[in-house]
Design an enzyme around this catalytic site. Sequence first.
Site, PDB file in Angstrom:
ATOM      1  N   TRP A 361      59.690 -10.854  -6.417  1.00  0.00           N
ATOM      2  CA  TRP A 361      59.441 -12.266  -6.095  1.00  0.00           C
ATOM      3  C   TRP A 361      58.276 -12.420  -5.120  1.00  0.00           C
ATOM      4  CZ3 TRP A 361      61.516 -15.003  -1.379  1.00  0.00           C
ATOM      5  CH2 TRP A 361      61.788 -14.111  -0.335  1.00  0.00           C
ATOM      6  N   ASP A 362      57.856 -11.287  -4.523  1.00  0.00           N
ATOM      7  CA  ASP A 362      56.713 -11.290  -3.610  1.00  0.00           C
ATOM      8  C   ASP A 362      55.534 -12.039  -4.238  1.00  0.00           C
ATOM      9  OD1 ASP A 362      58.467  -9.097  -3.193  1.00  0.00           O
ATOM     10  OD2 ASP A 362      56.983  -8.016  -2.023  1.00  0.00           O
ATOM     11  N   GLU A 488      68.397  -9.341   2.272  1.00  0.00           N
ATOM     12  CA  GLU A 488      69.114  -8.277   1.562  1.00  0.00           C
ATOM     13  C   GLU A 488      70.186  -7.611   2.408  1.00  0.00           C
ATOM     14  OE1 GLU A 488      66.106  -5.758  -0.134  1.00  0.00           O
ATOM     15  OE2 GLU A 488      65.754  -7.172  -1.766  1.00  0.00           O
ATOM     16  N   LYS A 592      68.130  -9.418   7.445  1.00  0.00           N
ATOM     17  CA  LYS A 592      67.013  -8.493   7.243  1.00  0.00           C
ATOM     18  C   LYS A 592      65.682  -9.235   7.318  1.00  0.00           C
ATOM     19  CE  LYS A 592      65.102  -5.265   3.827  1.00  0.00           C
ATOM     20  NZ  LYS A 592      65.063  -4.886   2.412  1.00  0.00           N
ATOM     21  N   GLN A 593      65.654 -10.407   6.695  1.00  0.00           N
ATOM     22  CA  GLN A 593      64.376 -11.127   6.568  1.00  0.00           C
ATOM     23  C   GLN A 593      64.662 -12.611   6.405  1.00  0.00           C
ATOM     24  OE1 GLN A 593      64.454  -8.950   2.642  1.00  0.00           O
ATOM     25  NE2 GLN A 593      62.773 -10.381   2.285  1.00  0.00           N
TER      26      GLN A 593
HETATM   27  C1  BGC Z   1      62.468  -6.922   0.536  1.00  0.00           C
HETATM   28  C2  BGC Z   1      62.334  -7.756  -0.709  1.00  0.00           C
HETATM   29  C3  BGC Z   1      60.977  -7.487  -1.321  1.00  0.00           C
HETATM   30  C4  BGC Z   1      60.767  -6.011  -1.579  1.00  0.00           C
HETATM   31  C5  BGC Z   1      59.385  -5.694  -2.090  1.00  0.00           C
HETATM   32  C6  BGC Z   1      62.250  -5.472   0.192  1.00  0.00           C
HETATM   33  O1  BGC Z   1      62.321  -4.710   1.358  1.00  0.00           O
HETATM   34  O2  BGC Z   1      63.735  -7.106   1.120  1.00  0.00           O
HETATM   35  O3  BGC Z   1      62.451  -9.117  -0.395  1.00  0.00           O
HETATM   36  O4  BGC Z   1      60.837  -8.195  -2.500  1.00  0.00           O
HETATM   37  O5  BGC Z   1      60.959  -5.316  -0.366  1.00  0.00           O
HETATM   38  O6  BGC Z   1      58.400  -6.069  -1.177  1.00  0.00           O
END
Ligand code: BGC
Length: 780
Positions: A361-362, A488, A592-593
Amino acid sequence: MITDRSYAVEPWCVRETHLDLDVLAQSESVFALSNGHVGWRGNLDEGEPHGLPGSYLNGVHELHPLPYAEAGYGYPESGQTVINVTNGKILRLLVDDEPFDLRYGRLESHERVLDLRRGVLERTCEWTSPAGSTVRVRSTRLVSLTQRAIGAVAYEVEAVGSRSRVVIQSELVANESLPEPNGDPRAARALKSPLEPEEDVAVGNRLRLVHRTKRSGLRVAVAADHTVTGPERTTTSSESNADLARLTVTSVLEPGEQLRVEKLVAHGWSGARSRPAMSDQVEAALAAAGHSGWQGLLDDQRTYLDDFWARADVEVDGDEEIQQAVRFALFHVLQAGARAEQRAIPAKGLTGSGYDGHAFWDTETFVLPLLTYTAPEAVSEALRWRKNTLDAARERAAQLGLSGAAFPWRTIEGSEGSAYWPAGTAAFHVNADIADAVVRYVAATGDTDFERDTGVELLVETARLWRSLGHHDAHGTFHIDGVTGPDEYSAVADDNTYTNLMARANLLAAADVVERHPEEPAALGVDAEESAAWRDAAAAVHIPYNDELGVHEQHAGFTRYQRWDFSGTRPDQYPLLLHFPYFDLYRKQVVKQADLVLAMYTCGSFFDEEQIARNFAYYEPLTVRDSSLSACCQAVVAAQAGHMRLAYDYTAEAALMDLADLEHNTRDGLHIASLAGTWMALVAGFGGLRRDGDSLRFAPRLPEMFSRLAFSVQLLGRRLHVEVGPDKATYTLLSGPPLTISHHGTPVSLNGDGPAVRTVPPVPQRPSPEQPPHRRPGAR
Ligand code: BGC
């Protein structure tokens, strides 16, 4: 990890003034060149020493079985991994009897410069061999932004002080041996010798190798042509075998004399075309590049980039490091997407094999916003790739018992590549992220052809997914249960606020597009009842809120969980995912984010200013930023809530993610989302840019470290320039018809007659929120 500053701070280039072999792999990512189709890591010309050799072709991957200790229904069976294709950038050098290898002899000087305006990597060095011969080596490398199959190197050796016998071996090398994986789950699985030889040719100065992958059945062809300039006594010969084609150039150089090899390399791949057709394709690409010539390629590169910078540059006065970093970021994001042309834009671009070369999704959430307002043609191409993978997404939805399309969490060719379903398949928000990118692109460009031929189907099939994934309860409220949001460290949760708000927007956008373009949806079987059901679901979406605390919940019940033991967590236990079981992370309040915080940016109109400030203050002490995608989102919302210093520190973190190797994994490839997030932090954070239907809103405010921020956006055939100072903002319509935007909530009409100047209101004063211990962003 890069501990001291490896790169000089300059506005338009990244300069490394000495070679540090300990951070070679990181520098290979930083100095990677790409056009979105071909990617060359910044490996040294002679191939060794290296951290990770890397030559990539967007889409070229190998398949491998996904092993499960305990398999289950619907688990993806086959994984996809990007492979290192035939390396066309190698030029080895022998000086008298010694190989030019920087691990031996004496390196008098070594400098590499990534020139962001010319789009080239330049290297100059002076080296004395163990036997005492000194040579000066200069090389210039490019991956063409105008001829997508082409990479090129000009390599020059000069004898210094004494006569030298030199041999340059210019090679194409397939199946290079790769270092063993480092055990980090985020790095790629190295597939040993993935290419089977089909053809090798060496005739005069021309070389060609054709290979095929074993399981994915993709044919890869790479060809090279050379122009050699040197003293009269220079000779050449060429040879090839299955995995190697080589041109050998031999000469004797008097002091001051030079031997120069210009090497053009053409790349092609296909899952369908025959070997002769692929050979012809790369030969034709070489002919076209030869027609331009080395200088022509350089000139075209410059022209292409001049045009990009005129549209995309962001100027920052007051912090030279951030100025450099944002240009570095823009350059790499452009490289990742410019010529991807209906292929994915992977999380690492084509700069390394991290995350197996997968796209996430980035792309839609971080990369495409920047490109929408600066290089929109790349956005339609990226979304057309999603459309081309719709069949796989429909199959996946059917397999899961759902309607419409379920796009993969991570993929190269369109099928789900995540073997870990709680943070893969369950992260359904990717579907709404794609829909959001469609809506954003169409609103910014007015590209109704795209909307009709691509947008409609993407919006309809994703809306169908949401309608079947969610359900109305006995009171009519619409819930989406058991999904994973952006964070996550929570998984399979009910009513994730980000997901629900994004799904709501997706459902409404689908219902709207059906009204604008009735024919295409009808062909997809959409009737009035179906689109009315989308509107009903959207109107009834549940957004969980904790009345007692006065904050929105990341997902239903989240604020009731036990808090993570932050004070008992040591600094070396981050990222938590490498030190604690997901089981424990999932049942505690630890983020986490940015998740709820991201929702306040992407779905900002749902929240009022006070809610944004309160929610931000609640989630900050829980957010550990174990993903590089987080800092930029936190920067945007921190700026909106008036925490300018914090927003500045987060911006710097996003901006320096790779130049300072903040997550210690730049060696595996650049963090393209965080790089794109630098633009987001500056333009959406300090510029306050938000979408408002077909127009834009701005709410600029600078941190006190910046004296000026300037950027441009393209909108509906116009170019708008925004310049922000500490007290006033200046909006100038550079081209296109009149336009009304908003400045801190007040409409501003722009008609091209001259700039509109507006006062910047004072920053709201609020207590600065805390971060978890050890997780405060580095203060600058
Ligand atoms: C993140 C995801 C991201 C992926 C690739 C993961 O560590 O939690 O949101 O899409 O890395 O960048």
